[in-house]
Motif scaffolding. Structure first.
Motif, PDB file in Angstrom:
ATOM      1  N   GLY A   6     -23.398   1.358   6.969  1.00  0.00           N
ATOM      2  CA  GLY A   6     -23.833   0.892   5.648  1.00  0.00           C
ATOM      3  C   GLY A   6     -22.773   0.043   4.970  1.00  0.00           C
ATOM      4  O   GLY A   6     -23.090  -0.954   4.309  1.00  0.00           O
ATOM      5  N   CYS A   7     -21.487   0.408   5.153  1.00  0.00           N
ATOM      6  CA  CYS A   7     -20.394  -0.366   4.550  1.00  0.00           C
ATOM      7  C   CYS A   7     -20.331  -1.775   5.150  1.00  0.00           C
ATOM      8  O   CYS A   7     -20.113  -2.758   4.434  1.00  0.00           O
ATOM      9  CB  CYS A   7     -19.063   0.348   4.760  1.00  0.00           C
ATOM     10  N   VAL A   8     -20.525  -1.882   6.473  1.00  0.00           N
ATOM     11  CA  VAL A   8     -20.492  -3.198   7.126  1.00  0.00           C
ATOM     12  C   VAL A   8     -21.687  -4.031   6.654  1.00  0.00           C
ATOM     13  O   VAL A   8     -21.538  -5.197   6.270  1.00  0.00           O
ATOM     14  CB  VAL A   8     -20.515  -3.056   8.664  1.00  0.00           C
ATOM     15  N   ALA A   9     -22.879  -3.415   6.644  1.00  0.00           N
ATOM     16  CA  ALA A   9     -24.075  -4.144   6.198  1.00  0.00           C
ATOM     17  C   ALA A   9     -23.954  -4.540   4.736  1.00  0.00           C
ATOM     18  O   ALA A   9     -24.424  -5.607   4.324  1.00  0.00           O
ATOM     19  CB  ALA A   9     -25.313  -3.280   6.417  1.00  0.00           C
ATOM     20  N   GLY A  10     -23.306  -3.681   3.933  1.00  0.00           N
ATOM     21  CA  GLY A  10     -23.135  -3.953   2.505  1.00  0.00           C
ATOM     22  C   GLY A  10     -21.921  -4.783   2.183  1.00  0.00           C
ATOM     23  O   GLY A  10     -21.525  -4.893   1.015  1.00  0.00           O
ATOM     24  N   LYS A  11     -21.279  -5.358   3.204  1.00  0.00           N
ATOM     25  CA  LYS A  11     -20.164  -6.295   3.050  1.00  0.00           C
ATOM     26  C   LYS A  11     -18.961  -5.692   2.321  1.00  0.00           C
ATOM     27  O   LYS A  11     -18.398  -6.303   1.411  1.00  0.00           O
ATOM     28  CB  LYS A  11     -20.626  -7.574   2.346  1.00  0.00           C
ATOM     29  N   LYS A  12     -18.570  -4.513   2.738  1.00  0.00           N
ATOM     30  CA  LYS A  12     -17.326  -3.932   2.250  1.00  0.00           C
ATOM     31  C   LYS A  12     -16.201  -4.312   3.203  1.00  0.00           C
ATOM     32  O   LYS A  12     -16.385  -4.349   4.417  1.00  0.00           O
ATOM     33  CB  LYS A  12     -17.444  -2.404   2.147  1.00  0.00           C
ATOM     34  N   ASN A  13     -15.034  -4.605   2.675  1.00  0.00           N
ATOM     35  CA  ASN A  13     -13.888  -4.997   3.494  1.00  0.00           C
ATOM     36  C   ASN A  13     -13.263  -3.750   4.122  1.00  0.00           C
ATOM     37  O   ASN A  13     -12.924  -2.797   3.406  1.00  0.00           O
ATOM     38  CB  ASN A  13     -12.857  -5.742   2.653  1.00  0.00           C
ATOM     39  N   ILE A  14     -13.100  -3.774   5.428  1.00  0.00           N
ATOM     40  CA  ILE A  14     -12.664  -2.585   6.164  1.00  0.00           C
ATOM     41  C   ILE A  14     -11.397  -2.901   6.946  1.00  0.00           C
ATOM     42  O   ILE A  14     -11.293  -3.941   7.604  1.00  0.00           O
ATOM     43  CB  ILE A  14     -13.766  -2.105   7.129  1.00  0.00           C
ATOM     44  N   LEU A  15     -10.456  -1.982   6.884  1.00  0.00           N
ATOM     45  CA  LEU A  15      -9.213  -2.100   7.627  1.00  0.00           C
ATOM     46  C   LEU A  15      -9.110  -0.901   8.565  1.00  0.00           C
ATOM     47  O   LEU A  15      -9.201   0.249   8.120  1.00  0.00           O
ATOM     48  CB  LEU A  15      -8.034  -2.141   6.647  1.00  0.00           C
ATOM     49  N   ILE A  16      -8.951  -1.150   9.867  1.00  0.00           N
ATOM     50  CA  ILE A  16      -8.854  -0.074  10.855  1.00  0.00           C
ATOM     51  C   ILE A  16      -7.391   0.096  11.233  1.00  0.00           C
ATOM     52  O   ILE A  16      -6.729  -0.863  11.635  1.00  0.00           O
ATOM     53  CB  ILE A  16      -9.701  -0.404  12.108  1.00  0.00           C
ATOM     54  N   ILE A  60      -3.998  -5.672  -2.867  1.00  0.00           N
ATOM     55  CA  ILE A  60      -4.501  -4.760  -1.834  1.00  0.00           C
ATOM     56  C   ILE A  60      -5.662  -3.941  -2.369  1.00  0.00           C
ATOM     57  O   ILE A  60      -6.708  -3.793  -1.724  1.00  0.00           O
ATOM     58  CB  ILE A  60      -3.373  -3.825  -1.336  1.00  0.00           C
ATOM     59  N   SER A  61      -5.492  -3.404  -3.566  1.00  0.00           N
ATOM     60  CA  SER A  61      -6.518  -2.547  -4.160  1.00  0.00           C
ATOM     61  C   SER A  61      -7.828  -3.307  -4.378  1.00  0.00           C
ATOM     62  O   SER A  61      -8.920  -2.757  -4.183  1.00  0.00           O
ATOM     63  CB  SER A  61      -6.015  -1.989  -5.491  1.00  0.00           C
ATOM     64  N   ALA A  62      -7.715  -4.573  -4.763  1.00  0.00           N
ATOM     65  CA  ALA A  62      -8.916  -5.374  -5.011  1.00  0.00           C
ATOM     66  C   ALA A  62      -9.572  -5.840  -3.712  1.00  0.00           C
ATOM     67  O   ALA A  62     -10.784  -6.044  -3.665  1.00  0.00           O
ATOM     68  CB  ALA A  62      -8.556  -6.588  -5.876  1.00  0.00           C
ATOM     69  N   ALA A  63      -8.767  -5.990  -2.641  1.00  0.00           N
ATOM     70  CA  ALA A  63      -9.291  -6.582  -1.409  1.00  0.00           C
ATOM     71  C   ALA A  63      -9.901  -5.558  -0.471  1.00  0.00           C
ATOM     72  O   ALA A  63     -10.981  -5.764   0.082  1.00  0.00           O
ATOM     73  CB  ALA A  63      -8.185  -7.348  -0.695  1.00  0.00           C
ATOM     74  N   VAL A  64      -9.210  -4.448  -0.253  1.00  0.00           N
ATOM     75  CA  VAL A  64      -9.616  -3.490   0.780  1.00  0.00           C
ATOM     76  C   VAL A  64     -10.456  -2.381   0.149  1.00  0.00           C
ATOM     77  O   VAL A  64     -10.039  -1.740  -0.811  1.00  0.00           O
ATOM     78  CB  VAL A  64      -8.387  -2.880   1.493  1.00  0.00           C
ATOM     79  N   ASN A  65     -11.635  -2.162   0.714  1.00  0.00           N
ATOM     80  CA  ASN A  65     -12.499  -1.081   0.230  1.00  0.00           C
ATOM     81  C   ASN A  65     -12.284   0.220   0.994  1.00  0.00           C
ATOM     82  O   ASN A  65     -12.204   1.293   0.392  1.00  0.00           O
ATOM     83  CB  ASN A  65     -13.971  -1.484   0.341  1.00  0.00           C
ATOM     84  N   VAL A  66     -12.209   0.115   2.317  1.00  0.00           N
ATOM     85  CA  VAL A  66     -12.171   1.324   3.159  1.00  0.00           C
ATOM     86  C   VAL A  66     -11.109   1.169   4.242  1.00  0.00           C
ATOM     87  O   VAL A  66     -10.989   0.097   4.861  1.00  0.00           O
ATOM     88  CB  VAL A  66     -13.546   1.584   3.818  1.00  0.00           C
ATOM     89  N   ILE A  67     -10.343   2.232   4.465  1.00  0.00           N
ATOM     90  CA  ILE A  67      -9.426   2.325   5.608  1.00  0.00           C
ATOM     91  C   ILE A  67      -9.992   3.353   6.575  1.00  0.00           C
ATOM     92  O   ILE A  67     -10.330   4.468   6.182  1.00  0.00           O
ATOM     93  CB  ILE A  67      -8.007   2.755   5.166  1.00  0.00           C
ATOM     94  N   VAL A  68     -10.109   2.967   7.842  1.00  0.00           N
ATOM     95  CA  VAL A  68     -10.559   3.897   8.887  1.00  0.00           C
ATOM     96  C   VAL A  68      -9.354   4.182   9.779  1.00  0.00           C
ATOM     97  O   VAL A  68      -8.820   3.263  10.419  1.00  0.00           O
ATOM     98  CB  VAL A  68     -11.714   3.318   9.725  1.00  0.00           C
ATOM     99  N   GLN A  69      -8.897   5.418   9.797  1.00  0.00           N
ATOM    100  CA  GLN A  69      -7.725   5.802  10.580  1.00  0.00           C
ATOM    101  C   GLN A  69      -8.149   6.402  11.916  1.00  0.00           C
ATOM    102  O   GLN A  69      -8.988   7.313  11.958  1.00  0.00           O
ATOM    103  CB  GLN A  69      -6.873   6.821   9.806  1.00  0.00           C
ATOM    104  N   VAL A  70      -7.595   5.887  13.007  1.00  0.00           N
ATOM    105  CA  VAL A  70      -7.888   6.438  14.335  1.00  0.00           C
ATOM    106  C   VAL A  70      -6.580   6.905  14.970  1.00  0.00           C
ATOM    107  O   VAL A  70      -5.494   6.436  14.619  1.00  0.00           O
ATOM    108  CB  VAL A  70      -8.584   5.402  15.249  1.00  0.00           C
ATOM    109  N   ALA A  71      -6.685   7.843  15.897  1.00  0.00           N
ATOM    110  CA  ALA A  71      -5.492   8.398  16.543  1.00  0.00           C
ATOM    111  C   ALA A  71      -5.823   8.808  17.958  1.00  0.00           C
ATOM    112  O   ALA A  71      -6.972   9.119  18.281  1.00  0.00           O
ATOM    113  CB  ALA A  71      -4.964   9.596  15.747  1.00  0.00           C
ATOM    114  N   ARG A  72      -4.793   8.803  18.803  1.00  0.00           N
ATOM    115  CA  ARG A  72      -4.939   9.302  20.168  1.00  0.00           C
ATOM    116  C   ARG A  72      -4.272  10.668  20.239  1.00  0.00           C
ATOM    117  O   ARG A  72      -3.081  10.795  19.972  1.00  0.00           O
ATOM    118  CB  ARG A  72      -4.285   8.343  21.169  1.00  0.00           C
TER     119      ARG A  72
END
Length: 631
Positions: free
Chosen positions: A403-413, A546-558
């Motif tokens: 939904g975030c991608v379809a709704g054009k939210k800026n995402i940082l992985i 940064i606060s204005a640009a990035v909506n969501v951070i997705v954290q991944v780990a091994r």
């Protein structure tokens, strides 16, 4: 671990000189070290003066680590000044030496070491043929662009004659070893390509079985049945596992009884392919690249090639003839891309024709010789369903991110090396609409977007004169003039972060990128540092950006247990704290340990925290997801 003769042996493999020596533990205490006076002396700066003690009593062997240089037992570090019990077949790594524990009279324990010796014997024969080929054709001056069909035909004709000439130099044990490997290669080919390949390689085909075809088919059918192989496309992974586990026990001497003609054919074909790959292909890497159960290939030195199959690193037993051969293969990879590698430019990033990402570093930076790391390109990209099935992502978090991608939210992985950032970026990009114009920017193009309207940009290093370089920052700036709906940057790791943030803030909503960081909090610090690399901007202004640009951070780990890759956080950037001036974050989903109601076991899951971001109301109205995703 008691031997029939009451003695236990150590087989020590010198990886630098390709020499195996045997040492029988004939007394209660045996010492190994660099200094004279030890029972076994290993001359190396990586071996301590007194490095190891082996205690042997009543068939039980224990080892104690003494040296500060360290020892690994089965790839786990041996605690210093502690005794550890060993068993048949254990491997100890001391500097460039590998020590195998085994009874020389024990069939199972002996096989590993015999195979090592036979592998070296085979390599010496292949190297002799290879050098003879280079003498007849000055291939050292060739590049892949100059090797036309006629040259390939000439090379293969000479090679076939040289192989024939050198067959008599192989002893019976080496011939048996080659036949086993040749049959396994046949089975691998049938597993990987259950439907016969239609593409014919340039030049001559390898020798065909001819009159021995029926005999070969009978042997392959017998081994296939005993290994429980079914040559179907959907069973590739299962077949590879069965072959790895059972081939050594199944391919015994009595089952490999065959005519002299077939033996000669199999040995000739095996040698022909190996040396042809060294001269015209990617050498021992060629076979590994075809294996779908291998994620990464790592060349540590000419004698050490490791692979990552998703759980632990495994040594393959494959080897290069020399560092010069590695270098020529590296040039075949980088030259078509307009890149170069030499003493003045001793490291390079490149990609193979199939899209696999390659990193090469050579002397003087790499002390053991050329070092190659290949991150294999998945021919069939993973989908969101695959990530859910693997446990990397929960269904609710997947629906939310969709939904975030379809709704054009800026995402940082965000994540560490090999944690699955690019894989997740690929998956999330599949949710972008097909009517949007997407510009992707990468150092080495590996994103696999399925949309039709995608502009793919790749950086370029400087030429020999130091000119013509185009960095990610250059491409991000240029992409703003290309009327993109979305910009996807493979990885931000420098001043381009400022341009990416500005793009996200100036009408390119729904843009995405990845960054190296261990936690969502670390992401913010990394972004601040990278922006400061681009311009001397006050930190409060950077945080506002940064606060204005990035909506969501997705954290991944091994995770180290089983090398599993997991999404650990989905975090919202709330805004700036008026008192501290810091960016406030809230986790929407967090990886937590929970008790499984069915099994009662504690398991890790990505669970909703109950926090709902302020932008959700707009996405709910547009129907991108519902509130079930948060409860």
């Amino acid at each position: 671990m008691e031997s029939r003769a009451g003695m236990i042996a150590l087989s020590i493999m010198d990886q630098q000189r390709n020499v195996i020596s045997r040492h029988v533990l004939s007394k209660d205490l045996t010492t190994i070290g660099r200094e004279m006076g030890n029972d076994v002396v290993l001359q190396s700066a990586l071996v301590s003066r007194r490095h190891l003690k082996f205690y042997c009593k009543d068939g039980i062997v224990e080892v104690e680590g003494l040296g500060v240089n360290g020892t690994f037992v089965n790839q786990k570090e041996l605690p210093r000044n502690q005794k550890v019990k060993l068993k048949q077949g254990d491997e100890l790594t001391v500097g460039e030496f590998t020590i195998y524990v085994g009874d020389p009279k024990d069939e199972k324990g002996d096989k590993v070491h015999i195979d090592e010796q036979l592998s070296l014997s085979l390599m010496n024969i292949e190297r002799t043929i290879h050098d003879a080929l280079l003498e007849r054709l000055d291939l050292r001056t060739f590049t892949m662009e100059k090797v036309d069909d006629e040259t390939v035909f000439q090379i293969e004709t000479i090679l076939e004659n040289l192989v024939e000439e050198h067959l008599g130099a192989m002893d019976g044990e080496t011939v048996e070893y080659v036949i086993r490997r040749a049959l396994k290669r046949y089975l691998l080919d049938r597993i990987l390509f259950p439907v016969p390949r239609t593409q014919v390689p340039v030049g001559r085909q390898e020798p065909e079985a001819g009159p021995w075809e029926g005999e070969l088919e009978r042997i392959l059918r017998t081994i296939s049945e005993l290994c429980n192989l079914e040559f179907k496309k959907e069973l590739v992974q299962q077949n590879l596992t069965h072959l790895d586990r059972t081939f050594g026990q199944v391919a015994t001497r009595d089952r490999l009884t065959m005519s002299k003609g077939l033996q000669r054919f199999l040995v000739k074909k095996y040698l022909f392919k190996d040396i042809r790959d060294m001269v015209l292909g990617l050498g021992p890497l060629q076979e590994l690249l075809d294996m779908p159960n291998i994620n990464e290939i790592m060349v540590v030195s000419k004698d050490q090639i490791y692979v990552d199959k998703g759980e632990t690193l495994e040594k393959t037993g494959h080897r290069f003839f020399s560092n010069e051969v590695i270098h020529s293969i590296v040039e075949r990879i980088v030259n078509p891309l307009g890149r170069r590698i030499d003493k003045s430019t001793p490291l390079v990033d490149a990609r193979l024709q199939d899209g696999s990402r390659v990193n090469v570093i050579i002397p003087p930076l790499a002390l053991k010789g050329p070092c190659i790391t290949i991150r294999k390109f998945s021919k069939i990209p993973l989908t969101v369903d695959d990530l859910i099935e693997f446990g990397s992502l929960s269904i609710k978090a997947a629906n939310f991110l969709k939904g975030c991608v379809a709704g054009k939210k800026n995402i940082l992985i965000s994540g560490g090396t090999g944690s699955g950032k690019t894989t997740l970026l690929n998956v999330l990009s599949s949710f972008i609409g097909h009517r949007e114009r997407i510009v992707t920017i990468e150092d080495s193009a590996e994103l696999q977007l399925k949309q039709e309207h995608v502009v793919t940009l790749e950086t370029r290093p400087p030429n020999i004169e130091g000119k013509g370089e185009y960095t990610i920052r250059d491409l991000v700036k240029n992409s703003l003039r290309m009327r993109p709906d979305r910009i996807i940057v493979g990885e931000c790791r420098g001043p381009e972060a400022l341009d990416m943030l500005q793009a996200m803030n100036t009408g390119h909503d729904g843009s995405m990128t990845t960054i190296h960081a261990n936690t969502p909090e670390d992401v913010l610090l990394r972004l601040e540092t990278m922006v400061l690399m681009a311009a001397d901007i006050p930190v409060p202004a950077i945080r506002q950006q940064i606060s204005a640009a990035v909506n969501v951070i997705v954290q991944v780990a091994r995770f180290p247990e089983g090398n599993k890759k997991r999404t650990t956080h989905v975090t919202h950037l709330v805004g700036i704290d008026d008192k501290t001036g810091n960016i406030v974050t809230e986790d929407i989903y967090r990886y937590q340990l929970v008790r499984d109601p069915e099994t009662g076991q504690t398991v890790g899951r990505l669970e909703a925290t109950g926090y709902i971001p302020d932008f959700v109301a707009d996405l709910l109205v547009k129907g991108y997801f519902n509130l079930d995703n948060f409860f």
